[in-house]
Design a protein around this motif. Structure first.
Motif, short mmCIF file in Angstrom:
data_model
loop_
_atom_site.label_atom_id
_atom_site.label_comp_id
_atom_site.label_asym_id
_atom_site.label_seq_id
_atom_site.Cartn_x
_atom_site.Cartn_y
_atom_site.Cartn_z
N MET A 1 0.84 -1.22 0.00
CA MET A 1 0.00 0.00 0.00
C MET A 1 0.86 1.27 0.00
SD MET A 1 -2.78 1.09 2.88
CE MET A 1 -1.71 2.15 3.84
N GLU A 2 2.03 1.17 0.63
CA GLU A 2 2.91 2.34 0.70
C GLU A 2 3.36 2.80 -0.69
OE1 GLU A 2 3.24 4.21 3.26
OE2 GLU A 2 1.96 2.79 4.32
N LYS A 3 3.32 1.88 -1.66
CA LYS A 3 3.75 2.21 -3.04
C LYS A 3 2.58 2.77 -3.86
CE LYS A 3 8.02 0.22 -3.17
NZ LYS A 3 8.11 -0.54 -1.97
N SER A 4 1.39 2.86 -3.26
CA SER A 4 0.22 3.33 -3.98
C SER A 4 0.49 4.65 -4.70
CB SER A 4 -0.94 3.53 -2.98
OG SER A 4 -1.99 4.27 -3.58
N TYR A 5 0.04 4.72 -5.95
CA TYR A 5 0.11 5.99 -6.69
C TYR A 5 -1.33 6.49 -6.81
CZ TYR A 5 0.86 9.41 -10.35
OH TYR A 5 0.89 10.58 -11.07
N SER A 6 -1.72 7.34 -5.88
CA SER A 6 -3.13 7.76 -5.82
C SER A 6 -3.26 9.26 -5.55
CB SER A 6 -3.86 6.94 -4.75
OG SER A 6 -3.06 6.81 -3.58
N PRO A 7 -2.68 10.08 -6.46
CA PRO A 7 -2.72 11.53 -6.24
C PRO A 7 -4.10 12.14 -6.45
CG PRO A 7 -1.75 11.05 -8.37
CD PRO A 7 -1.96 9.74 -7.70
N TYR A 8 -5.05 11.37 -7.01
CA TYR A 8 -6.39 11.93 -7.30
C TYR A 8 -7.37 11.59 -6.19
CZ TYR A 8 -3.85 12.51 -11.56
OH TYR A 8 -2.86 12.87 -12.44
N SER A 9 -7.42 10.32 -5.78
CA SER A 9 -8.37 9.94 -4.72
C SER A 9 -7.75 10.06 -3.33
CB SER A 9 -8.83 8.48 -4.91
OG SER A 9 -7.78 7.58 -4.60
N HIS A 10 -6.45 10.03 -3.26
CA HIS A 10 -5.73 10.00 -1.96
C HIS A 10 -6.18 8.82 -1.12
CE1 HIS A 10 -4.09 13.87 -2.98
NE2 HIS A 10 -5.32 14.30 -3.23
N PHE A 11 -6.66 7.77 -1.78
CA PHE A 11 -7.09 6.54 -1.10
C PHE A 11 -6.11 5.45 -1.50
CE2 PHE A 11 -9.95 2.77 -0.68
CZ PHE A 11 -10.32 2.94 0.65
N LYS A 12 -5.27 5.07 -0.55
CA LYS A 12 -4.23 4.07 -0.85
C LYS A 12 -4.77 2.67 -0.57
CE LYS A 12 -0.33 6.96 0.48
NZ LYS A 12 0.99 6.95 1.07
N VAL A 13 -4.50 1.76 -1.50
CA VAL A 13 -4.93 0.37 -1.33
C VAL A 13 -3.73 -0.54 -1.58
CG1 VAL A 13 -6.60 -1.42 -2.03
CG2 VAL A 13 -7.24 1.01 -2.20
N GLY A 14 -3.66 -1.60 -0.78
CA GLY A 14 -2.60 -2.61 -0.97
C GLY A 14 -3.22 -3.99 -0.97
N ALA A 15 -2.64 -4.89 -1.73
CA ALA A 15 -3.14 -6.27 -1.78
C ALA A 15 -1.95 -7.24 -1.76
CB ALA A 15 -3.97 -6.50 -3.04
N ALA A 16 -2.17 -8.40 -1.18
CA ALA A 16 -1.15 -9.46 -1.20
C ALA A 16 -1.88 -10.78 -1.37
CB ALA A 16 -0.35 -9.47 0.10
N LEU A 17 -1.50 -11.54 -2.38
CA LEU A 17 -2.18 -12.82 -2.61
C LEU A 17 -1.20 -13.97 -2.51
CD1 LEU A 17 -1.53 -13.98 -5.72
CD2 LEU A 17 -3.08 -12.14 -6.36
N VAL A 18 -1.76 -15.13 -2.20
CA VAL A 18 -0.96 -16.36 -2.10
C VAL A 18 -1.41 -17.31 -3.19
CG1 VAL A 18 -0.26 -18.28 -0.63
CG2 VAL A 18 -0.88 -16.08 0.41
#
Ligand code: THU
Length: 131
Positions: A14-31
């Protein structure tokens, strides 16, 4: 699979999120089926509709490395509240979800929340529909 570790991986992504428009950062991790972990973040664009969600970023990274099935996907956001996959992501993920795939979310008040993928997206449009 330690769910806390998967949630930690999602928060790191999530820290790498590029969200300058919504300012809503999302992160995901899958197995994946063989236990590999792939992560992703949301990546927005000045042409808003060209944005890609964190879940699809993680999934395309996995598929492009040869993994076509996942067992777990953790999703977190900068709201620190339960963040469910959007409709497009549900459809996209349904292509690669194992029979008993689980969505893992995190909420600072309630901790880890788990929902079977087939419960949040019970009747996907699938290859069986194309005849
Ligand atoms: N977003 C995701 O990354 N995943 C979701 O399932 C919901 C929405 C992103 C898209 C956009 O960059 C931001 O969150 C606000 O909608």
């Amino acid at each position: 699979m330690d769910k806390h570790i998967l949630i930690d991986n999602a928060y790191s992504a999530m820290e790498k999120s590029y969200s300058p428009y919504s300012h809503f950062k999302v992160g995901a991790a899958l197995v994946t089926e063989d236990g590999s972990i792939y992560t992703g973040c949301n990546i927005e664009n000045a042409s808003y509709g060209a944005a890609i969600c964190a879940e699809r970023t993680a999934m395309v990274k996995a598929v492009s490395e040869g993994h076509k099935s996942f067992k777990y996907i953790a999703i977190v956001s900068s709201s620190h509240e339960k963040t469910l996959p959007c409709g497009i992501c549900r459809q996209f993920l349904s292509e690669f979800a194992s029979k008993d795939a689980v969505v893992i979310m995190h909420d600072t008040e309630n901790g880890i929340i788990e929902i079977p993928f087939n419960q949040i997206y019970p009747e996907p449009f699938s290859k069986d529909c194309i005849k």
